[in-house]
Design a protein around this motif. Structure first.
Motif, PDB file in Angstrom:
ATOM      1  N   UNK A 293     -16.381  -2.970  14.648  1.00 31.44           N
ATOM      2  CA  UNK A 293     -17.640  -3.067  14.213  1.00 31.44           C
ATOM      3  C   UNK A 293     -18.425  -4.251  13.771  1.00 31.44           C
ATOM      4  N   UNK A 294     -17.764  -5.380  13.888  1.00 33.63           N
ATOM      5  CA  UNK A 294     -18.563  -6.486  13.933  1.00 33.63           C
ATOM      6  C   UNK A 294     -17.772  -7.881  14.368  1.00 33.63           C
ATOM      7  N   UNK A 295     -17.547  -7.770  15.851  1.00 31.35           N
ATOM      8  CA  UNK A 295     -16.821  -8.779  16.320  1.00 31.35           C
ATOM      9  C   UNK A 295     -17.284 -10.306  16.449  1.00 31.35           C
ATOM     10  N   UNK A 296     -18.723 -10.087  15.987  1.00 30.73           N
ATOM     11  CA  UNK A 296     -19.554 -11.479  16.244  1.00 30.73           C
ATOM     12  C   UNK A 296     -19.491 -12.205  14.938  1.00 30.73           C
ATOM     13  N   UNK A 297     -19.752 -11.667  13.907  1.00 32.20           N
ATOM     14  CA  UNK A 297     -19.964 -12.502  12.563  1.00 32.20           C
ATOM     15  C   UNK A 297     -18.652 -13.148  12.084  1.00 32.20           C
ATOM     16  N   UNK A 298     -17.416 -12.577  12.136  1.00 33.44           N
ATOM     17  CA  UNK A 298     -16.407 -13.302  11.410  1.00 33.44           C
ATOM     18  C   UNK A 298     -15.963 -14.630  12.330  1.00 33.44           C
ATOM     19  N   UNK A 299     -15.508 -15.533  11.587  1.00 30.89           N
ATOM     20  CA  UNK A 299     -14.604 -16.807  12.064  1.00 30.89           C
ATOM     21  C   UNK A 299     -13.477 -16.282  12.854  1.00 30.89           C
ATOM     22  N   UNK A 300     -12.880 -17.026  13.692  1.00 30.80           N
ATOM     23  CA  UNK A 300     -11.741 -16.730  14.577  1.00 30.80           C
ATOM     24  C   UNK A 300     -10.378 -16.492  13.833  1.00 30.80           C
ATOM     25  N   UNK A 301     -10.374 -17.175  12.334  1.00 30.75           N
ATOM     26  CA  UNK A 301      -9.081 -16.794  11.646  1.00 30.75           C
ATOM     27  C   UNK A 301      -9.270 -15.437  10.974  1.00 30.75           C
ATOM     28  N   UNK A 302     -10.444 -15.233  10.447  1.00 34.43           N
ATOM     29  CA  UNK A 302     -10.878 -14.070   9.913  1.00 34.43           C
ATOM     30  C   UNK A 302     -10.814 -12.897  10.917  1.00 34.43           C
ATOM     31  N   UNK A 303     -11.100 -13.105  12.132  1.00 31.84           N
ATOM     32  CA  UNK A 303     -10.728 -11.996  12.948  1.00 31.84           C
ATOM     33  C   UNK A 303      -9.400 -11.671  13.214  1.00 31.84           C
ATOM     34  N   UNK A 304      -8.470 -12.911  13.193  1.00 26.89           N
ATOM     35  CA  UNK A 304      -7.183 -12.397  13.301  1.00 26.89           C
ATOM     36  C   UNK A 304      -6.613 -11.530  12.333  1.00 26.89           C
ATOM     37  N   UNK A 305      -7.147 -11.978  11.083  1.00 31.60           N
ATOM     38  CA  UNK A 305      -6.575 -11.553   9.813  1.00 31.60           C
ATOM     39  C   UNK A 305      -7.017  -9.852   9.801  1.00 31.60           C
TER      40      UNK A 305
END
Length: 417
Positions: A293-305
């Motif tokens: 739904x949003x792979x662009x906005x999060x930082x890399x750490x947040x994406x992993x979380x």
């Protein structure tokens, strides 16, 4: 200036087509994953369903789906001169301008959107595996890919009312994955569980898949294809900002899958006391769905979380559905439904423009419309063609009953798998 536009047009069109090819490759991933997670006696049937649904999805999206989802582009572009099909004046072969200075072939856009609808339908296949009549499933695929999916897709990506409300879904956690899971859930509820899945005393009986190496390969194929799924949704790559965005999307997509697999592996170890491969496979897919739904906005750490949370959720959801006696052989409803909902809500963690009201509205509208529409179609098929194979066919295996052949004739009888 004209030469620069030509170069950008060629680059963006080529990128679009490469991403479309990656998404098409996800059909192979779903096929291998499902073939590995069903019993040997149902392998040919699940393979046949997957190759057939892909072809049906492409044809139905050509004839009906594209014009319903994107009326401004129109199917007259594909069927020139046919007046009853709405469409714009330009053809898909012409240069298509979108969002200011983005230029790419309309045919490339059509190709990219076409393989998305096949992905949504693939989700249904695994959830109804091992007990549904193949031709009833394919009849549902006609309606799902030609009408149900495109109508709800129009409300968001076709600049419909959900888009106007501010619903944010970059690559389709809700529009693609939740939609597919809602259709699957409707079918599973009417179909009932596989025979022997749940005992009369409430016991949950495991039914192991026949080929876990194949299922693992399917997961990795899906993981690879997801880079096209999410990366292509940036729509262009011909300037510095969009190129950086694509790179960020690729990294976040990969990290979310990794987080999901690790999260599922750990929670499964805590609950079952052992490493569970099938949960790990679904954990990776859960992480991918969650970030879509949003792979662009999060930082890399947040994406992993986000991926890790998705991996935990999918294990808990699979266990919960089992306790509710909802039989989903491959965990598709949990992966794409529960984690699709989570992914839509996770947008709020990193996208300041998204609102809780818009995201909840999108979830409710997509799930409600697809579920109710699918129930209606499944009921119509049940009253005409029937949904479920008879008891003997289910015991003997759908390979022989529906396809007349076995997947592993030299190694194992279908009745022993």
């Amino acid at each position: 200036m004209e030469a620069a536009i030509d170069i950008r047009y060629a680059l963006d069109t080529f990128y679009f087509l490469i991403c479309a090819a990656l998404v098409m490759w996800m059909a192979a991933g779903f096929t291998m994953l499902e073939a590995g997670l069903v019993r040997a006696r149902n392998t040919v049937e699940i393979l046949t369903k997957n190759v057939a649904l892909f072809a049906i999805a492409c044809l139905m999206y050509l004839i009906f789906g594209y014009t319903l989802m994107y009326p401004e582009a129109g199917v007259n572009s594909v069927w020139p001169g046919i007046g009853f099909l709405p469409g714009a004046d330009h053809t898909v072969e012409a240069v298509m301008a979108s969002e200011g200075e983005t230029y790419y072939s309309g045919a490339a856009d059509f190709m990219f959107q076409m393989v998305f609808v096949a992905t949504a339908m693939s989700i249904v296949s695994g959830a109804v595996a091992e007990r549904m009549k193949m031709w009833s499933f394919l009849a549902f695929a006609v309606v799902m890919t030609g009408f149900i999916y495109p109508l709800q897709g129009y409300w968001s990506w076709g600049e419909g009312f959900l888009d106007g409300l501010g619903y944010s879904d970059y690559a389709g956690s809700g529009i693609v994955h939740l939609a597919g899971a809602a259709a699957a859930l409707a079918g599973v509820l009417l179909l009932g569980p596989r025979r022997g899945r749940f005992g009369p005393d409430g016991k949950i009986n495991a039914i192991p898949g026949a080929n876990l190496p194949l299922a693992t390969l399917g997961m990795f194929v899906l993981w690879m294809g997801w880079f096209g799924f999410n990366g292509g949704s940036e729509l262009k790559v011909s300037d510095i900002e969009s190129a950086n965005n694509v790179a960020r999307v690729f990294v976040n997509t990969n990290l979310a899958a990794s987080g999901g697999l690790v999260g599922a592996l750990i929670i499964a170890r805590l609950i079952f006391g052992k490493a569970d491969l099938t949960m790990a496979l679904n954990g990776a897919l859960a992480g991918l769905v969650s970030i879509t739904a949003d792979p662009l906005s999060p930082g890399h750490g947040l994406a992993a979380v986000i991926g890790l949370i998705g991996g935990v959720l999918v294990v808990l959801s699979i266990i919960g559905l089992d306790r509710l006696k909802i039989d989903d052989p491959v965990g598709a409803i949990s992966v794409h439904g529960v984690c699709g909902i989570f992914g839509v809500l996770a947008v709020l963690a990193s996208n300041d423009e998204a609102t809780l009201l818009a995201q909840l509205t999108g979830i409710g509208v997509i799930f409600g419309f697809v579920f109710v529409s699918s129930i209606a179609v499944w009921l119509a098929l049940k009253s005409t063609m029937g949904l479920r194979v008879d008891e003997e066919a289910e015991y003997e295996g759908l390979d022989m009953a529906e396809c007349g052949m076995e997947a592993y004739p030299e190694f194992v009888s279908s009745r022993s798998g």
